[in-house]
Every structure is written in C-alpha cells, then in structure tokens.
Design an enzyme around this catalytic site. Structure first.
Site, short mmCIF file in Angstrom:
data_model
loop_
_atom_site.label_atom_id
_atom_site.label_comp_id
_atom_site.label_asym_id
_atom_site.label_seq_id
_atom_site.Cartn_x
_atom_site.Cartn_y
_atom_site.Cartn_z
N GLY A 158 -4.92 -6.07 11.26
CA GLY A 158 -4.35 -6.44 12.55
C GLY A 158 -3.74 -7.82 12.60
O GLY A 158 -3.32 -8.28 13.66
N THR A 192 -8.37 -2.48 -1.88
CA THR A 192 -9.07 -1.23 -1.59
C THR A 192 -9.88 -0.80 -2.81
O THR A 192 -9.90 0.37 -3.20
CB THR A 192 -8.09 -0.11 -1.15
OG1 THR A 192 -7.12 -0.64 -0.25
CG2 THR A 192 -8.82 1.01 -0.43
N GLU A 237 -1.42 -8.18 -3.05
CA GLU A 237 -2.49 -7.19 -3.28
C GLU A 237 -1.84 -5.82 -3.40
O GLU A 237 -1.17 -5.35 -2.48
CB GLU A 237 -3.47 -7.19 -2.11
CG GLU A 237 -4.46 -6.03 -2.17
CD GLU A 237 -5.17 -5.80 -0.85
OE1 GLU A 237 -5.60 -4.65 -0.61
OE2 GLU A 237 -5.30 -6.74 -0.05
N GLY A 241 -0.86 -6.44 6.02
CA GLY A 241 -0.36 -5.19 5.47
C GLY A 241 0.84 -4.65 6.21
O GLY A 241 1.96 -5.13 6.05
N LYS A 301 -13.63 -11.20 2.88
CA LYS A 301 -12.57 -10.61 3.69
C LYS A 301 -13.21 -10.12 4.99
O LYS A 301 -14.02 -9.19 4.97
CB LYS A 301 -11.94 -9.45 2.92
CG LYS A 301 -11.06 -8.52 3.72
CD LYS A 301 -10.58 -7.39 2.82
CE LYS A 301 -9.85 -6.31 3.59
NZ LYS A 301 -9.35 -5.25 2.68
N ARG A 317 0.81 -1.22 0.00
CA ARG A 317 0.00 0.00 0.00
C ARG A 317 0.85 1.27 0.00
O ARG A 317 1.73 1.44 0.85
CB ARG A 317 -0.90 0.02 1.24
CG ARG A 317 -1.75 1.29 1.38
CD ARG A 317 -2.54 1.30 2.67
NE ARG A 317 -3.45 0.18 2.76
CZ ARG A 317 -4.64 0.12 2.16
NH1 ARG A 317 -5.05 1.13 1.41
NH2 ARG A 317 -5.40 -0.94 2.31
#
Length: 211
Positions: A157, A68, A39, A177, A128, A16
């Site tokens: 998390g 996203t 991703e 992430g 998800k 990201r």
C-alpha cells in the site's frame, strides 16, 4: 554494506509476475528514474534465470534481490542465481538462517513488535512491515520508539501520496509494487517512459522526506 545501499536507495521496486523478456526492460526504466534496488518475486516465470540475467546485466548499477520467498529452499535457489537480498512476506526462521549462511541480507515479513524482535534476534538485517497500509505510518513510528535498533521497511500500500510519511516515520526504505510497476499486457515504450517518470518522482519524494 548491502543494507546501506538499500537505505541510500530508499525504494525497493517490486517486479511481480512479468514475463522474463520484459523484466530487464522494466529494470532499465527504473534505473533511468533513479531507483537502484529491485525485488524480483519468486512467482515470476523462470525466476532463477531471470534473477541471474538481471544480476549480471546490471552488476555495479543495481541491487537485485528476490521477493515472496516463503522457505529456505527457495532462498537458496534465489541466492545461487545471484540475489543479494531475500524479501519475505512472512517470518520463517530457517529462511533467515539460510540467507545469512550465504552472506546475503535477510528481510523477513513481520507485523507485531514480538515478530520484529524475534526476527532480529535470529539474524534478520531489517524487517518488512507487511501489510503496512493496514495501520499506516503512525504504526511505524510507534514500534520504532521502543525498538529503534531494528531497521524497518514498510511494504504493502505504499505509494506516491504516502511515501514521505513512511520515511518520516523512521523507515530506512519502502517497498513499492503495483503503485509503481503495474501489471500490463504490453511493455512498450510508452509504458517504460511512464515508469521512468514515476520512479523519478518517487526518488525525489524520498530524498525530500529525508530532509
């Protein structure tokens, strides 16, 4: 087939907000650590070009998807660029339809059993659970009991400490992430080596949790 690849990989690494010139270096480091599913989030600068380049460079090695994704238009753009799956933080039925129209894997974000079933009934391949850390692995097990037919991928998390618990709770994979691909101003050799080592530890934890 693609969902099976995601399950076998066990970890979806979320990349990201990194600069385009760094994304391929990051993906290469994750590959070297054993992660096979990536991703790339839609807030990445020049995201469609980034997805297209990554999909071509890592063809046959890595499964590249978009994250996203908030609407069907964004899904269509990502799929046209080469994304093989669409990961969303929320439930948008038109986004599911668009994704399935192009033969890709749809993984919308849900939080309740009602949302899980709604997504699945409208064509989602998996859901998800986001943000997973609010209720934890026990929640995954609880919703899987009455809805075992719906594959779940907790995200939000998930880290090295709780990965095993999520897998043992019945998740087919997890999305990770910032606990894996942290943001940094400098993607240098030290950062990439650390990333590879961290990826390898996570992959091993996932394998062990599967028994």
């Amino acid at each position: 087939m693609i969902l099976k690849q995601i399950e076998e990989s066990g970890i979806i690494a979320i990349v990201r907000g990194h600069q385009p010139q760094d994304v391929e270096l990051i993906i290469g480091a994750l590959r070297d650590g054993g992660i096979r599913t990536i991703e790339i989030t839609m807030d990445t600068p020049g995201v469609c070009e980034v997805i297209e380049r990554a999909a071509k460079k890592f063809a046959g090695e890595m499964l590249i998807g978009a994250g996203t994704v908030l609407d069907p238009e964004s899904a269509r753009m990502a799929l046209a660029a080469g994304a093989r799956f669409i990961f969303s933080p929320s439930l948008n039925l038109e986004t599911i339809r668009m994704t399935k129209r192009y033969g890709a894997i749809s993984i919308p974000g849900v939080f309740t059993p009602t949302e899980m079933l709604t997504a699945f009934e409208h064509g989602a391949d998996a859901v998800k659970i986001f943000p997973a850390n609010v209720l934890g692995p026990a929640y995954i097990k609880a919703v899987r009991d009455p809805l075992p037919q719906i594959p779940v991928i907790p995200t939000g998390g998930v880290n090295e400490e709780n990965l095993s618990a999520y897998i043992k709770s019945g998740a087919i994979a997890v999305g990770i992430g910032g606990a894996l691909v942290r943001k940094t101003q400098k993607v240098d050799r030290e950062y990439l080596e650390e990333l590879t080592q961290k990826a390898a530890r996570l992959v091993e934890k996932g394998r062990s949790a599967r028994g």
